[in-house]
Design an enzyme around this catalytic site. Structure first.
Site, PDB file in Angstrom:
ATOM      1  N   ASP A  28      -4.162   1.271 -34.824  1.00  0.00           N
ATOM      2  CA  ASP A  28      -4.238   1.655 -36.237  1.00  0.00           C
ATOM      3  C   ASP A  28      -3.934   3.144 -36.356  1.00  0.00           C
ATOM      4  O   ASP A  28      -3.591   3.789 -35.369  1.00  0.00           O
ATOM      5  CB  ASP A  28      -5.619   1.318 -36.813  1.00  0.00           C
ATOM      6  CG  ASP A  28      -6.739   2.027 -36.062  1.00  0.00           C
ATOM      7  OD1 ASP A  28      -6.440   2.893 -35.196  1.00  0.00           O
ATOM      8  OD2 ASP A  28      -7.910   1.721 -36.317  1.00  0.00           O
ATOM      9  N   ASP A  65      -6.617   2.161 -30.258  1.00  0.00           N
ATOM     10  CA  ASP A  65      -6.475   1.077 -31.235  1.00  0.00           C
ATOM     11  C   ASP A  65      -5.103   1.130 -31.892  1.00  0.00           C
ATOM     12  O   ASP A  65      -4.500   2.187 -32.017  1.00  0.00           O
ATOM     13  CB  ASP A  65      -7.547   1.209 -32.327  1.00  0.00           C
ATOM     14  CG  ASP A  65      -8.933   0.894 -31.791  1.00  0.00           C
ATOM     15  OD1 ASP A  65      -9.010   0.279 -30.714  1.00  0.00           O
ATOM     16  OD2 ASP A  65      -9.916   1.270 -32.453  1.00  0.00           O
ATOM     17  N   GLU A  73     -10.079   4.945 -25.950  1.00  0.00           N
ATOM     18  CA  GLU A  73     -10.699   5.468 -27.163  1.00  0.00           C
ATOM     19  C   GLU A  73     -12.046   4.778 -27.391  1.00  0.00           C
ATOM     20  O   GLU A  73     -12.114   3.554 -27.520  1.00  0.00           O
ATOM     21  CB  GLU A  73      -9.744   5.184 -28.335  1.00  0.00           C
ATOM     22  CG  GLU A  73     -10.347   5.385 -29.704  1.00  0.00           C
ATOM     23  CD  GLU A  73      -9.397   4.894 -30.816  1.00  0.00           C
ATOM     24  OE1 GLU A  73      -8.283   4.428 -30.500  1.00  0.00           O
ATOM     25  OE2 GLU A  73      -9.789   5.008 -31.982  1.00  0.00           O
ATOM     26  N   ASP A 114      -5.851   5.722 -36.920  1.00  0.00           N
ATOM     27  CA  ASP A 114      -6.742   6.587 -36.133  1.00  0.00           C
ATOM     28  C   ASP A 114      -6.334   6.587 -34.668  1.00  0.00           C
ATOM     29  O   ASP A 114      -6.322   7.625 -34.008  1.00  0.00           O
ATOM     30  CB  ASP A 114      -8.197   6.097 -36.226  1.00  0.00           C
ATOM     31  CG  ASP A 114      -8.838   6.546 -37.527  1.00  0.00           C
ATOM     32  OD1 ASP A 114      -8.305   7.500 -38.142  1.00  0.00           O
ATOM     33  OD2 ASP A 114      -9.857   5.943 -37.921  1.00  0.00           O
TER      34      ASP A 114
END
Ligand code: 1YM
Length: 638
Positions: free
Chosen positions: A505, A503, A430, A507
């Site tokens: 998180d 990541d 990403e 997102d």
């Protein structure tokens, strides 16, 4: 019959029986597939199947499955009650015979065929053989009968009467044997619950209660009077149907029962699931073929007769009439033949014609009687066909090479030097900055890096040709080299590990879901055959003096904190970008130290629904799912 509680004495026959059960214990995999959790679950399904058979024979309408705090399972039904008389061949009670003689089920009863059937249909004796102990209680003829087995199916004493009753039915209680199931004795709450719900959908009118004392809430109850018609509504609940009713047909021919339910939504992907005898036939087969044939034929006829499709226009193709279709095909067959790699493809050739005629006739009638729904459906198929033709023309005009033919690798790809797919890995990373770190940190011998920019296209919401225009997606197809969809060729796959690195998180979880949707829809084989992985970057770095540790879970963080004592320095990694190339290598990419999570399709259907929920327009269920499942899932089933 004798109701005397005689103690058990062993005869030559008994020894044969014990040898039979011993064979099951020696090679459990042959009977229940494996001794992993999946095999453990089989124990429940074998017993539930017997209750389902009793219900399908018309004698029971309520089944309860209970798992208590110690993973003791109880299955109960309100059927006739298992037979208790002395069995002719064995000279033992029928209950004892059912639970100690392999494949005893078929030798009883005669008439009624068994319609349900677990993967192996091996029955109660196998469950007994693989249990620490097992107890059977039968309510029948005003009496309560009881029998207990221990230690892999050894009768403690004969079947005995322990009371009186005004009910009828059977109850089986057992504890799986920890010497057989060495991995885990714990049933997965979600798997059991989902499958029981599915069984309830597939068998209308049977009430199935599930009580899981290990879980809060602990009670679930499933009863669907509309059967698979309600199943289709359930699957479509996060989508937007374009006509009000679910179209439902049923029929029977040559002792083969057929049910089909369909409804179109405004999406593009078809969601068609087929079952034979309550088993999900993932690989399709003759029932699905019969369904597809008649759907295409009837819709074309109607489109022509109603004038929507002009005489000189090309006929609608199968893919046109299935666009946005949610469908369930369920057949019940007395003698199913399964084929295919995973034995989940129905092979009986007579089924094709039967499904085709049962479904075709009734769909035709439905369209006649419901002209407004018919128009909506036909219009959708015609638009799909026009879109397909326009896309084809555009491709021909621009003479653009198809995704499969693109010869040069995408520019952003930092390829590895190895040409051996077996050794090669590709990281889908990403963002460009994390991509940069990964390129520097990797072992370029066998690790390739493909950075993906921000958003990956949501393939649920786009027609195929739009998907192939998307740059990120084209890069992936070209890098992988194996083609896609039906024409996928695994022998051309350039990397045997495709690793998603996002990541830790929300997102990151979202991008991961988009990627998994893409794989699931266009490269399903890669998921099925275990080529897709998820990288696990650490959440924290804990340091003290010159000591450094990485924690991948909150629990690990606590442990390291205790081990290192007071005054530690804790750094929380919010994104991959916060790690330098060496750290990224050490924690997430070095095969010696990293943890990879293999993505599996345990239950394709469940996966589809999760995706639909995640990709659908309803925000609330999506938010809940992401907060509940975002980061720490160990066994991710898409
Ligand atoms: C909790 C599990 O096994 N129920 C059950 C099993 C049987 C019957 C009824 C039954 C079947 C028949 C006649 C028949 C079984 N019978 C046999 C066998 N619940 C559970 N409920 N009477 C009762 O099929 O003709 C095996 S299972 F072999 F005896 F027929």
């Amino acid at each position: 019959m004798s109701n005397l509680p005689v103690s058990h004495s062993y005869t030559a026959d008994d020894i044969q029986v014990l040898e039979g059960l011993e064979a099951v214990r020696k090679r459990p995999g042959m009977y229940i597939g494996s001794t992993s959790q999946r095999g453990l679950h089989h124990l429940i399904w074998e017993i539930v199947d017997n209750s389902i058979d009793e219900a399908l024979a018309g004698h029971a309408d309520h089944i309860t499955v209970r798992i208590d705090k110690d993973n003791i399972v109880t299955v109960e039904d309100n059927g006739r009650g298992m037979p208790v008389g002395i069995h002719e061949k064995t000279g033992k009670s029928s209950v004892e015979t059912i639970f100690t003689v392999l494949h005893a089920g078929g030798k009883f009863g005669g008439g009624a065929y068994k319609v349900s059937g677990g993967l192996h249909g091996v029955g109660a004796s196998v469950v007994n053989a693989l249990s620490r102990w097992l107890e059977v209680t039968v309510h029948l003829n005003g009496k309560v009968y009881f029998m207990r087995f221990e230690d892999g199916g050894k009768a403690v004493e004969d079947l005995k009467v322990i009371g009186t009753t005004d009910r009828h039915g059977s109850l089986v209680r057992f504890m799986a044997d920890d010497r057989v199931f060495t991995e885990t004795l714990s049933y997965d709450h979600g798997t059991i619950k989902d499958r029981l719900q599915q069984i309830a959908f597939l068998n209308k009118g049977i009430k199935i209660d599930f009580v899981d004392e290990r879980h809060e809430p602990s009670e679930f109850s499933y009863l669907y009077k509309g059967g698979i018609k309600e199943y289709v509504s359930f699957i479509n609940k996060n989508k937007s149907p374009i006509h009000p009713d679910v179209i439902y047909v049923e029929g029977e021919e040559d002792n083969i029962q057929v049910e089909v339910a369909i409804q179109y939504n405004d999406g593009y992907m078809p969601n068609i699931y087929s079952f034979c005898n309550n088993i999900n036939t993932h690989e399709g087969g003759t029932h699905e073929e019969g369904f597809r044939l008649s759907l295409t034929r009837i819709i074309n006829n109607y489109a022509k007769e109603s004038g929507v499709l002009k005489k000189d226009e090309e006929a609608l193709q199968g893919e046109d009439v299935r666009e946005g279709l949610t469908g369930i095909i369920s057949v019940k067959h007395p003698d199913p033949q399964y084929e295919g790699q995973t034995k989940t493809k129905l092979g009986n050739s007579e089924v094709r014609k039967i499904v085709s005629s049962v479904f075709g006739e009734q769909l035709e009638r439905y369209l006649m009687e419901n002209p407004s729904a018919a128009k909506i459906i036909i219009d959708k198929a015609v638009i799909a066909s026009k879109a397909r033709l326009a896309a084809k023309k555009a491709r021909e005009l621009t003479r653009r090479k198809s995704v499969l033919e693109v010869s040069s690798l995408p520019g952003k790809l930092a390829d590895c030097s190895s040409r051996d797919p077996y050794l090669s890995e590709i990281y889908l990373v990403e963002g460009d900055s994390a991509g940069g770190s990964a390129k520097m940190g990797r072992n370029r011998e066998f690790q390739a890096i493909l950075p993906l920019r921000g958003k990956v296209l949501n393939v649920e919401k786009a027609r195929a040709h739009r998907i192939f225009e998307n740059l990120e997606i084209r890069s992936m197809f070209t890098a992988f080299g194996c083609g896609f969809g039906e024409e996928i060729d695994i022998s051309k796959l350039r990397y045997h590990k495709i690793i998603i690195m996002t990541d830790a998180d929300v997102d990151g979880a979202h991008i991961r879901t988009l990627l998994l949707t893409f794989f699931y829809r266009y490269l399903k084989k890669l998921v099925e055959e275990g080529y897709i992985y998820i990288a696990q970057p650490p959440l924290y770095k804990i340091s003290k003096g010159n000591q450094e540790r990485y924690a991948y879970t909150e629990a690990e963080l606590d442990i390291f904190r205790q081990e290192l004592g007071e005054k530690t320095n804790i750094q929380r990694y919010k994104g991959l970008g916060e790690m330098n190339p060496e750290q990224l290598w050490d924690t997430t990419m070095d095969p010696e130290h990293r943890t990879l999570m293999k993505v599996t399709v345990e239950n394709a259907m469940e996966a589809d629904m999760v995706f639909d929920m995640l990709m659908g327009d309803e925000v609330e269920p999506r938010r809940n799912f992401i907060t509940e499942n975002a980061i720490y899932v160990k066994n991710l089933d898409i």
